[in-house]
Design a protein around this motif. Structure first.
Motif, PDB file in Angstrom:
ATOM      1  N   PHE A  53       0.846  -1.185   0.000  1.00 43.87           N
ATOM      2  CA  PHE A  53       0.000   0.000   0.000  1.00 43.87           C
ATOM      3  C   PHE A  53       0.886   1.241   0.000  1.00 43.87           C
ATOM      4  O   PHE A  53       1.618   1.507   0.951  1.00 43.87           O
ATOM      5  CB  PHE A  53      -0.910   0.011   1.227  1.00 43.87           C
ATOM      6  N   PRO A  56      -3.695   5.407   0.689  1.00 37.87           N
ATOM      7  CA  PRO A  56      -5.000   4.802   0.959  1.00 37.87           C
ATOM      8  C   PRO A  56      -5.697   4.361  -0.319  1.00 37.87           C
ATOM      9  O   PRO A  56      -5.892   5.145  -1.250  1.00 37.87           O
ATOM     10  CB  PRO A  56      -5.764   5.932   1.659  1.00 37.87           C
ATOM     11  N   SER A  57      -6.013   3.061  -0.382  1.00 35.78           N
ATOM     12  CA  SER A  57      -6.717   2.422  -1.509  1.00 35.78           C
ATOM     13  C   SER A  57      -5.850   2.250  -2.746  1.00 35.78           C
ATOM     14  O   SER A  57      -6.377   1.882  -3.808  1.00 35.78           O
ATOM     15  CB  SER A  57      -7.990   3.193  -1.878  1.00 35.78           C
ATOM     16  N   TRP A  58      -4.544   2.447  -2.645  1.00 35.66           N
ATOM     17  CA  TRP A  58      -3.640   2.289  -3.792  1.00 35.66           C
ATOM     18  C   TRP A  58      -2.513   1.311  -3.453  1.00 35.66           C
ATOM     19  O   TRP A  58      -1.873   1.422  -2.408  1.00 35.66           O
ATOM     20  CB  TRP A  58      -3.024   3.623  -4.190  1.00 35.66           C
ATOM     21  N   GLY A  91      -9.229  -5.307  -6.911  1.00 37.62           N
ATOM     22  CA  GLY A  91      -8.555  -4.108  -7.365  1.00 37.62           C
ATOM     23  C   GLY A  91      -8.467  -4.070  -8.875  1.00 37.62           C
ATOM     24  O   GLY A  91      -8.537  -5.111  -9.545  1.00 37.62           O
ATOM     25  N   ARG A 128      -5.795   0.168  -7.959  1.00 31.07           N
ATOM     26  CA  ARG A 128      -6.736   0.898  -7.106  1.00 31.07           C
ATOM     27  C   ARG A 128      -7.768  -0.077  -6.551  1.00 31.07           C
ATOM     28  O   ARG A 128      -8.388  -0.843  -7.304  1.00 31.07           O
ATOM     29  CB  ARG A 128      -7.452   1.994  -7.900  1.00 31.07           C
ATOM     30  N   LEU A 129      -7.957  -0.070  -5.234  1.00 33.33           N
ATOM     31  CA  LEU A 129      -8.976  -0.922  -4.626  1.00 33.33           C
ATOM     32  C   LEU A 129     -10.362  -0.471  -5.092  1.00 33.33           C
ATOM     33  O   LEU A 129     -10.624   0.725  -5.243  1.00 33.33           O
ATOM     34  CB  LEU A 129      -8.897  -0.861  -3.108  1.00 33.33           C
ATOM     35  N   ARG A 131     -13.205  -1.027  -3.407  1.00 34.14           N
ATOM     36  CA  ARG A 131     -14.090  -0.670  -2.303  1.00 34.14           C
ATOM     37  C   ARG A 131     -13.229  -0.158  -1.145  1.00 34.14           C
ATOM     38  O   ARG A 131     -12.041  -0.495  -1.031  1.00 34.14           O
ATOM     39  CB  ARG A 131     -14.963  -1.841  -1.868  1.00 34.14           C
ATOM     40  N   PRO A 132     -13.820   0.675  -0.284  1.00 35.76           N
ATOM     41  CA  PRO A 132     -13.020   1.265   0.795  1.00 35.76           C
ATOM     42  C   PRO A 132     -12.765   0.291   1.933  1.00 35.76           C
ATOM     43  O   PRO A 132     -13.674  -0.403   2.393  1.00 35.76           O
ATOM     44  CB  PRO A 132     -13.894   2.441   1.269  1.00 35.76           C
ATOM     45  N   GLY A 672     -15.935   2.584  -7.497  1.00 38.68           N
ATOM     46  CA  GLY A 672     -14.563   2.279  -7.109  1.00 38.68           C
ATOM     47  C   GLY A 672     -13.606   3.434  -7.298  1.00 38.68           C
ATOM     48  O   GLY A 672     -12.419   3.213  -7.534  1.00 38.68           O
ATOM     49  N   ALA A 674     -11.371   5.998  -5.708  1.00 33.83           N
ATOM     50  CA  ALA A 674     -10.769   6.082  -4.381  1.00 33.83           C
ATOM     51  C   ALA A 674     -10.964   7.445  -3.726  1.00 33.83           C
ATOM     52  O   ALA A 674     -11.056   7.539  -2.500  1.00 33.83           O
ATOM     53  CB  ALA A 674      -9.275   5.745  -4.456  1.00 33.83           C
ATOM     54  N   TYR A 677     -13.990   7.560  -1.315  1.00 26.12           N
ATOM     55  CA  TYR A 677     -14.202   6.542  -0.289  1.00 26.12           C
ATOM     56  C   TYR A 677     -14.449   7.134   1.096  1.00 26.12           C
ATOM     57  O   TYR A 677     -15.064   6.497   1.949  1.00 26.12           O
ATOM     58  CB  TYR A 677     -13.007   5.587  -0.231  1.00 26.12           C
TER      59      TYR A 677
END
Length: 703
Positions: A53, A56-58, A91, A128-129, A131-132, A672, A674, A677
């Protein structure tokens, strides 16, 4: 290898190294093919490699790992600490360098396959995710990897080591030099001294002298030990967006590193929790930004720079650096692209006061630079950075230099023609007028039957009449509500919707039901959530007029103000990351009429203050309010939620635009994106006194 002056220190304690390794491994993930029925049980089924990571979310990993997924989709599996359960999140690969498994063009421009089926350098990919989720992130250097602080690096990842059961793995290697040409994007650091197993590709490589991630593990040697890594600065070569950049999210590079720097600044400055941060460990290592800044000062500065819009272009950033004395930005390969990159080029300036003066001049240039776009928060970000500059100068530099800085600030704010160089904030689309009909859903609990509700659905007309659509007074169980209401709601929406302009759904409930997530209902069950399809807002069935001392209805006065004046958010239940009681009603009524109260801690519904605090906000006469229904971990840092909520309110500007703004955010979470989120679980209270709820004897009566 001799330790360079001002570039970290040898000999950090073993405790510091263990803590650093813990932070790195907590943010290291494994990447799997998105196979149906996959369960994150530690097996190697569909295992592709490692990653970490970066924000956040990446997730950052190797292209040869990420691109082995299905249709640019992968599963990211992580375990933040040894005692926690594994989490699997889907992702999407947003960018890969290069995008295809081909080597650089040869004679005649012909591209040939990379040798041995590998992926040519730089071999990086951003995921990139979709969902949070909460997770830790590594600290990434703002300097090129060739400027590492010492000869020893830590690497981590996931591997089965030949056993068939995946496990975390870490090791140490020595940097033996490089091979390849940085100008051709194929430069790699050569590592040796420890064994590397299959599956570690994509894991982070950490400079142990400075305590920061400098590279991504690319390959292992054909021999028994060692391998290669790619410097993270190669991400600067991500394609630049072809069109105008109107938001941070338009450029993945800026989105990732702005989020990275805000993340670390927020966690280091938060008083919540006692765990050591990356900056704490960097201080223990004796690392810093050359001789000018401590690790704590650096992380604070980077967080403030990340609040600004990015540089207009790499060329504009290089020109800015060229105007500073004794800097040579063109000598750094992978040219700087963001504010953090430009800062990293200044760390090797001569020591003494001159090093800090150079950094402060750079900050002043960032404050006054031309912007690709301007947000409502940009002016506050400029003021925040200026306060940091003033504080640093007052503490360490001469009065003469402080006077020069004050002149730069004045000239930057009042330079002729400056404003026209800055792209204005985008103009909002017109909001629906008051004459537009909306759908009204009233839910009333049956006091004698727990968890059962009577309901009524109607179409509210511009004249104030509510035309009935359907009702049921026999009591419907809460779990059955979405399915039971699907048909009547569809009919009501059909009566109101215009092409590309869905009607607002107003949900009227008692205060006890304010956390009901109607926006998450799927009607029909196989459809998208209601909050994704249309604006969904909450109203309260039970409130009375609030009269000011002069007899004016304060609710209507506040509402009228939010219709015409720029709104501003005020978090009323959280200070410095800690829950505080919501002020009493008399204090809340002293807030300006354009205030939108925000409840950060409403998700902690077991706390006795939660319901009482919301009640005080609703009794304070506010027509608009936001609250977060998702419960957070006790040590969670909520600074980003405060920041983003304030931005959303400011961007909406007036009350009429806020339902559509929240609708847009819910669509972003579902898609999705980011950057949206933070809003997952946010509810919007929207009580328009010009559309009062009908009395119980009048509701659903035809006009």
């Amino acid at each position: 290898m001799t330790q360079p002056q001002g570039r970290g220190a040898w000999g950090g304690s073993e405790s510091t190294y263990r803590a650093l390794a813990g932070l790195v491994m907590a943010a290291t993930v494994r990447i799997h093919r998105p196979e149906p029925g996959y369960a994150p049980d530690g097996s190697d089924r569909g295992f592709l490699g490692s990653g970490f990571f970066i924000a956040p979310s990446w997730v950052l990993t190797c292209a040869h790992v990420a691109m082995e997924g299905e249709g640019r989709h992968v599963n990211v599996v992580f375990k933040p600490d040894p005692g926690s359960a594994e989490t699997a999140v889907e992702g999407a690969v947003v960018a890969a360098l290069p995008e295809r498994r081909h080597a650089a063009a040869g004679p005649g421009g012909v591209r040939v396959p990379a040798p041995s089926g590998g992926w040519p350098a730089p071999d990086l990919a951003l995921i990139r995710l979709l969902r949070p989720v909460e997770h830790p992130c590594v600290y990434v250097t703002e300097r090129p990897a060739g400027m590492f602080g010492g000869g020893s690096v830590l690497y981590t990842g996931w591997t089965d080591g030949g056993s068939g059961q995946l496990t975390r793995f870490s090791g140490r290697c020595q940097v033996m030099g490089t091979f390849g040409d940085w100008a051709e994007d194929d430069e790699q650091m050569r590592l040796d001294g420890d064994r590397m197993y299959p599956g570690l590709s994509g894991g982070p490589v950490v400079d142990l002298a400075r305590g920061e991630v400098v590279g991504v593990l690319k390959s292992r040697s054909d021999g028994t030990t060692g391998g290669t890594s790619i410097g993270v600065e190669r991400l600067r070569t991500l394609p630049v967006p072809p069109g105008a950049v109107a938001a941070e999210s338009d450029d993945p590079y800026q989105a990732v590193f702005h989020a990275h720097d805000r993340y670390h600044a927020d966690r280091h400055t938060s008083p919540v929790g006692t765990d050591r941060t990356w900056a704490d460990l960097q201080r223990e290592l004796g690392a810093g930004a050359g001789l000018a800044l401590s690790p704590q000062q650096r992380v604070d500065l980077l967080g403030r720079l990340a609040e600004l819009p990015p540089p207009l272009s790499t060329r504009s950033l290089l020109d800015l650096l060229d105007r500073l004395p004794d800097t040579h930005p063109a000598e750094h390969h992978a040219a700087p692209r963001g504010w953090r990159d430009g800062l990293g080029t200044l760390y090797d300036a001569p020591g003494g006061d001159g090093a800090l003066e150079l950094i402060l001049r750079y900050c002043m240039s960032a404050i006054s630079a031309e912007r690709p776009y301007v947000l409502p928060s940009t002016q506050l970000a400029e003021a925040s950075l200026w306060e940091w500059v003033k504080r640093m100068a007052e503490d360490r530099l001469s009065r003469k230099f402080r006077h020069e800085l004050a002149g730069l600030r004045h000239n930057g704010r009042h330079a002729p023609g400056l404003e026209h160089l800055r792209t204005p904030a985008p103009t909002l689309e017109p909001a629906r007028t008051r004459s537009a009909p909306f759908v009204l859903l009233a839910l009333e609990p049956r006091g004698w039957e727990r968890d059962r509700y009577d309901w009524r659905i109607g179409v509210a007309q511009h004249g104030g009449d509510v035309l009935p659509v359907a009702e049921d007074s026999r009591g419907t169980a809460s779990k059955a509500l979405p399915a039971r209401l699907a048909g009547p709601l569809a009919e009501a929406f059909r009566r109101c919707d215009e092409p590309d302009d869905p009607a607002v759904l107003q949900v009227a409930v008692d205060q006890a039901l304010m956390d009901l997530e109607v926006d998450g209902w799927r009607v029909p069950p196989d459809g998208r959530p209601l909050g994704v399809l249309r604006p969904v807002v909450i109203r309260r069935l039970d409130h009375s007029p609030l009269l000011a001392d002069d007899g004016i209805d304060e609710r209507e006065a506040r509402w009228n103000r939010t219709r015409t004046a720029a709104m501003r958010a005020a978090v009323v239940d959280c200070e410095d990351g800690r829950r505080v009681p919501v002020p009493v009603v008399e204090e809340l009524r002293q807030l300006p009429y354009e205030t939108v109260p925000v409840l950060c801690r409403y998700g902690e519904r077991t706390h006795p203050e939660t319901a009482a605090g919301l009640g005080r906000v609703l009794d304070g006469g506010f027509g608009v309010a936001l609250w977060q229904r998702r419960a957070a971990e006790p040590t969670a840092v909520c600074t980003d939620f405060h920041r983003r909520a304030a931005d959303a309110v400011a961007e909406a500007r007036i009350a009429a635009h806020l339902p559509e703004k929240i609708h847009e955010l819910r669509q972003g979470v579902h898609a999705g994106r980011a950057e949206t989120y933070w809003s997952n679980g946010v509810a919007l209270y929207y009580e328009d006194p010009h559309h009062p709820l009908p009395g119980s004897g009048q509701f659903l009566e035809a006009p």
